[in-house]
Design an enzyme around this catalytic site. Structure first.
Site, PDB file in Angstrom:
ATOM      1  N   GLU A 116       0.884  -1.173   0.000  1.00 39.22           N
ATOM      2  CA  GLU A 116       0.000   0.000   0.000  1.00 39.22           C
ATOM      3  C   GLU A 116       0.917   1.217   0.000  1.00 39.22           C
ATOM      4  O   GLU A 116       1.523   1.536   1.025  1.00 39.22           O
ATOM      5  CB  GLU A 116      -0.889   0.003   1.249  1.00 39.22           C
ATOM      6  CG  GLU A 116      -1.767  -1.223   1.410  1.00 39.22           C
ATOM      7  CD  GLU A 116      -2.793  -1.354   0.305  1.00 39.22           C
ATOM      8  OE1 GLU A 116      -3.082  -0.360  -0.370  1.00 39.22           O
ATOM      9  OE2 GLU A 116      -3.302  -2.467   0.117  1.00 39.22           O
ATOM     10  N   GLU A 145       3.590  13.538  -4.616  1.00 35.61           N
ATOM     11  CA  GLU A 145       3.036  13.454  -3.269  1.00 35.61           C
ATOM     12  C   GLU A 145       3.819  14.365  -2.322  1.00 35.61           C
ATOM     13  O   GLU A 145       5.039  14.261  -2.224  1.00 35.61           O
ATOM     14  CB  GLU A 145       3.109  12.004  -2.770  1.00 35.61           C
ATOM     15  CG  GLU A 145       2.392  11.790  -1.457  1.00 35.61           C
ATOM     16  CD  GLU A 145       2.432  10.329  -0.986  1.00 35.61           C
ATOM     17  OE1 GLU A 145       3.486   9.686  -1.121  1.00 35.61           O
ATOM     18  OE2 GLU A 145       1.405   9.857  -0.474  1.00 35.61           O
TER      19      GLU A 145
HETATM   20  P1  NDP Z   1       8.199   5.090   4.443  1.00 35.44           P
HETATM   21  O1  NDP Z   1       8.182   4.460   3.102  1.00 35.44           O
HETATM   22  O2  NDP Z   1       9.274   6.040   4.765  1.00 35.44           O
HETATM   23  O3  NDP Z   1       8.241   3.979   5.596  1.00 35.44           O
HETATM   24  C1  NDP Z   1       7.276   2.964   5.702  1.00 35.44           C
HETATM   25  C2  NDP Z   1       7.879   1.825   6.498  1.00 35.44           C
HETATM   26  O4  NDP Z   1       8.871   1.177   5.682  1.00 35.44           O
HETATM   27  C3  NDP Z   1       8.616   2.286   7.759  1.00 35.44           C
HETATM   28  O5  NDP Z   1       8.433   1.346   8.780  1.00 35.44           O
HETATM   29  C4  NDP Z   1      10.047   2.342   7.267  1.00 35.44           C
HETATM   30  O6  NDP Z   1      10.983   2.300   8.286  1.00 35.44           O
HETATM   31  C5  NDP Z   1      10.100   1.114   6.394  1.00 35.44           C
HETATM   32  N1  NDP Z   1      11.211   1.067   5.448  1.00 35.44           N
HETATM   33  C6  NDP Z   1      11.853   2.087   4.850  1.00 35.44           C
HETATM   34  N2  NDP Z   1      12.815   1.617   4.014  1.00 35.44           N
HETATM   35  C7  NDP Z   1      12.773   0.271   4.088  1.00 35.44           C
HETATM   36  C8  NDP Z   1      13.513  -0.786   3.468  1.00 35.44           C
HETATM   37  N3  NDP Z   1      14.488  -0.559   2.601  1.00 35.44           N
HETATM   38  N4  NDP Z   1      13.194  -2.056   3.785  1.00 35.44           N
HETATM   39  C9  NDP Z   1      12.195  -2.332   4.654  1.00 35.44           C
HETATM   40  N5  NDP Z   1      11.482  -1.373   5.286  1.00 35.44           N
HETATM   41  C10 NDP Z   1      11.751  -0.084   4.998  1.00 35.44           C
HETATM   42  O7  NDP Z   1       6.776   5.763   4.635  1.00 35.44           O
HETATM   43  P2  NDP Z   1       6.298   6.708   5.797  1.00 35.44           P
HETATM   44  O8  NDP Z   1       6.353   5.989   7.107  1.00 35.44           O
HETATM   45  O9  NDP Z   1       6.991   8.003   5.694  1.00 35.44           O
HETATM   46  O10 NDP Z   1       4.751   6.873   5.387  1.00 35.44           O
HETATM   47  C11 NDP Z   1       4.354   7.727   4.371  1.00 35.44           C
HETATM   48  C12 NDP Z   1       4.112   7.002   3.064  1.00 35.44           C
HETATM   49  O11 NDP Z   1       3.233   5.915   3.280  1.00 35.44           O
HETATM   50  C13 NDP Z   1       3.445   7.893   2.050  1.00 35.44           C
HETATM   51  O12 NDP Z   1       4.002   7.708   0.780  1.00 35.44           O
HETATM   52  C14 NDP Z   1       2.005   7.413   2.063  1.00 35.44           C
HETATM   53  O13 NDP Z   1       1.309   7.697   0.873  1.00 35.44           O
HETATM   54  C15 NDP Z   1       2.183   5.962   2.316  1.00 35.44           C
HETATM   55  N6  NDP Z   1       0.960   5.401   2.878  1.00 35.44           N
HETATM   56  C16 NDP Z   1       0.184   4.602   2.091  1.00 35.44           C
HETATM   57  C17 NDP Z   1      -1.035   4.131   2.538  1.00 35.44           C
HETATM   58  C18 NDP Z   1      -1.894   3.250   1.691  1.00 35.44           C
HETATM   59  O14 NDP Z   1      -2.860   2.683   2.213  1.00 35.44           O
HETATM   60  N7  NDP Z   1      -1.622   3.107   0.408  1.00 35.44           N
HETATM   61  C19 NDP Z   1      -1.525   4.485   3.886  1.00 35.44           C
HETATM   62  C20 NDP Z   1      -0.611   5.313   4.640  1.00 35.44           C
HETATM   63  C21 NDP Z   1       0.578   5.758   4.137  1.00 35.44           C
HETATM   64  P3  NDP Z   1      11.356   3.618   9.142  1.00 35.44           P
HETATM   65  O15 NDP Z   1      10.541   4.737   8.649  1.00 35.44           O
HETATM   66  O16 NDP Z   1      11.013   3.191  10.498  1.00 35.44           O
HETATM   67  O17 NDP Z   1      12.792   3.839   8.965  1.00 35.44           O
END
Ligand code: NDP
Length: 528
Positions: free
Chosen positions: A282, A414
């Site tokens: 997502e 975004e």
């Molecule tokens: P991120 O992509 O920064 O992070 C999401 C999760 O992925 C975090 O737990 C992060 O860790 C982890 N992560 C980051 N890099 C890696 C990797 N290489 N391998 C494994 N895990 C990784 O998103 P945000 O938390 O900033 O959330 C915002 C984004 O989420 C926006 O783009 C939004 O549109 C999307 N989103 C989508 C939704 C949907 O239903 N489609 C709903 C809500 C949000 P950490 O941050 O802890 O370092």
């Protein structure tokens, strides 16, 4: 005194958390509601815990509210091992579905009884107004009860099969699944994933966002009290590029369920591809809100305001580009801007606050960059446009509205903040073409009083979720998810539940026993 260092991470765009390399520093107390420090949740976490700790910031005050263990790759390995052990023992996976139902219902009841406490945790770690968190969390038990009910009612099928064959479809849990979640709705998104996975009988390892992991840790602790067996629901906190990466690269993982940004989605899918692990992703969005000229303008303005500024624009389906027919553009824009200007910004714990902070300093900078770029490309600032700290503190950004044209960056990329694009459009065809012109395909909304227009436009919108005369509605039974750069697979509904099961076909020949002797001369000319 401990050594504090700022981690600069390349994989995510909004993070700027601080990580401590050694033991808890002496300067306490943090926030009185929080424990000073939280360990991960998996058997052995206390001993296996990494010496690295992440500081969790209150975005409204910029104070550190607690620290949390950052799981090392060895910790991740231990958590997955705990999940495997629990899964293979059958203590949850092989339990009667009535038992799983009872435990999940108990967990839902426990969550209900601690609702206002959890809402406060969410508000303090994300900066989101308590008004929003109370409303959002009030519905979370429904995800547990819905999936618990599916566990009891979901049955196999007997699809048609040519010849004297009976094909029985049966379903079983996948194994140990990884769930990686973001900070914007920490508990909602974790529970959206945990509920179907547990109801289906899997073991789970969750990696919450480094920025807001506390409510997920507390929920996993509560699950133990509700008698989810040890090792079935594990939580490993840490940085995505380290902890999340180690989890995605573990070849014992049976599925990855990620919510995050599109670039994170690409990195996770690449890691999963090496082990052929299925992924539900997502990801990001750039949700269009189409306002047709037959609608009562004030109704659409109120709806679009809610679509745009809830969570300070930090949802994947934020109505971030409002495409308005030119016949009503001036009236719509004037009212929308007046209402955006009047939104009450302030302390997230004040029930009167309507818009609060974005998540961190990096997010403020990102909002500002989008504003500056839009203005340099010829956009017209209608309101806001700057940070708005309260008493000199906090990651507050003014609700911002900018008139742009469809090719500008603000109309396509975004922001994940309260910076909203208004687009003037000459015709319904142009409105639709503009709506479908980004690489995203997650949410879309349209406002019209014409039933026929509503149906015809919604069919043509390239989006996994379309709202007509409403926005942001979500329900455990309603599939949620997009395609293209917005990801793949679905949360919610039977689709999410089945996404946590393997389906097996057992084909029984009930005709001639032993089947065809293929190799006997003049026989076996027909296969199947
Ligand atoms: P991120 O992509 O920064 O992070 C999401 C999760 O992925 C975090 O737990 C992060 O860790 C982890 N992560 C980051 N890099 C890696 C990797 N290489 N391998 C494994 N895990 C990784 O998103 P945000 O938390 O900033 O959330 C915002 C984004 O989420 C926006 O783009 C939004 O549109 C999307 N989103 C989508 C939704 C949907 O239903 N489609 C709903 C809500 C949000 P950490 O941050 O802890 O370092």
């Amino acid at each position: 005194m401990s050594l504090l260092r700022q981690l600069i991470r390349g994989s995510t765009r909004w993070s700027s958390s601080r990580r401590l390399d050694i033991a808890i520093p002496a300067r306490r107390p943090f926030h009185s509601m929080f424990r000073p420090h939280y360990t991960n949740v998996f058997p052995g976490a206390e001993i296996g815990s990494s010496r690295q700790r992440i500081e969790i910031e209150n975005p409204a005050t910029e104070e550190i509210i607690c620290t949390v263990d950052a799981a090392s790759p060895a910790d991740v390995n231990a958590a997955v091992t705990a999940g495997m052990k629990a899964f293979q023992s059958g203590i949850w996976a092989n339990k009667d579905v009535n038992h799983r139902f009872d435990v999940l219902i108990k967990l839902a009841d426990m969550l209900k009884s601690r609702m206002s406490e959890f809402a406060k945790y969410e508000s303090l770690q994300t900066g989101r107004p308590i008004r929003e968190m109370n409303a959002q969390l009030a519905r979370l038990p429904e995800w547990l009860t819905y999936h618990a009910s599916l566990a009891r009612t979901h049955t196999g099928r007997i699809p048609p099969f040519k010849g004297k064959m009976l094909n029985t479809l049966t379903y079983s849990p996948l194994g140990v699944v990884a769930q990686i979640t973001p900070w914007n709705h920490p508990l909602l998104i974790a529970i959206k994933k945990i509920a179907p996975a547990l109801a289906a009988g899997n073991s789970v390892v969750v990696k919450p966002s480094e920025l807001a992991p506390v409510s997920v840790l507390l929920f996993a602790e509560m699950a133990l009290e509700a008698r989810i067996p040890e090792g079935v629901l594990n939580v490993v906190c840490g940085l995505g590029a380290e902890t999340g990466k180690a989890l995605c690269e573990d070849s014992r993982i049976a599925k990855i369920d990620l919510t995050g940004g599109t670039e994170t989605g690409r990195a996770v899918c690449a890691a999963a591809g090496k082990n052929l692990i299925p992924v539900t992703a997502e990801l990001g969005g750039k949700t269009p809100v189409l306002v047709f000229p037959d609608i009562e303008v004030e109704r659409a303005v109120k709806g679009a305001l809610f679509a745009s500024f809830i969570a300070a624009g930090q949802t994947c389906v934020t109505g971030s580009r409002i495409i308005i027919h030119e016949d009503i553009y001036d009236q719509f824009a004037a009212s929308f801007v007046a209402k955006a200007n009047a939104l009450r910004i302030g302390d997230p714990l004040d029930t009167k606050t309507q818009v609060s902070t974005v998540i961190n300093r990096a997010s403020i900078d990102r909002c500002q960059r989008f504003v500056d770029q839009a203005l340099s490309e010829g956009g017209k600032l209608l309101c806001g446009g700057s940070p708005a700290p309260v008493n000199g503190k906090g990651h507050f950004f003014q609700p911002t509205v900018i008139e742009v044209t469809p090719e500008m960056a603000l109309a396509n990329e975004e922001v994940f903040g309260p910076v909203i694009a208004l687009i003037r459009s000459p015709s319904p065809a142009h409105m639709l073409a503009t709506a479908n012109s980004t690489p995203f395909a997650l949410g879309a909304a349209l406002w019209t009083s014409s039933l026929s227009l509503a149906h015809s436009v919604s069919q043509q919108l390239d989006a996994g979720l379309v709202w007509v005369n409403t926005h942001h509605n979500n329900d455990p039974s309603s599939p949620w998810g997009g395609w293209k750069d917005s990801g793949m697979g679905k949360e919610n509904g039977v689709e999410a539940f089945e996404g946590y099961l393997k389906c097996k076909s057992t084909v029984v020949n009930w005709g001639e026993a032993g089947g065809v002797d293929w190799f006997e001369d003049n026989k076996g000319a027909r296969y199947g």
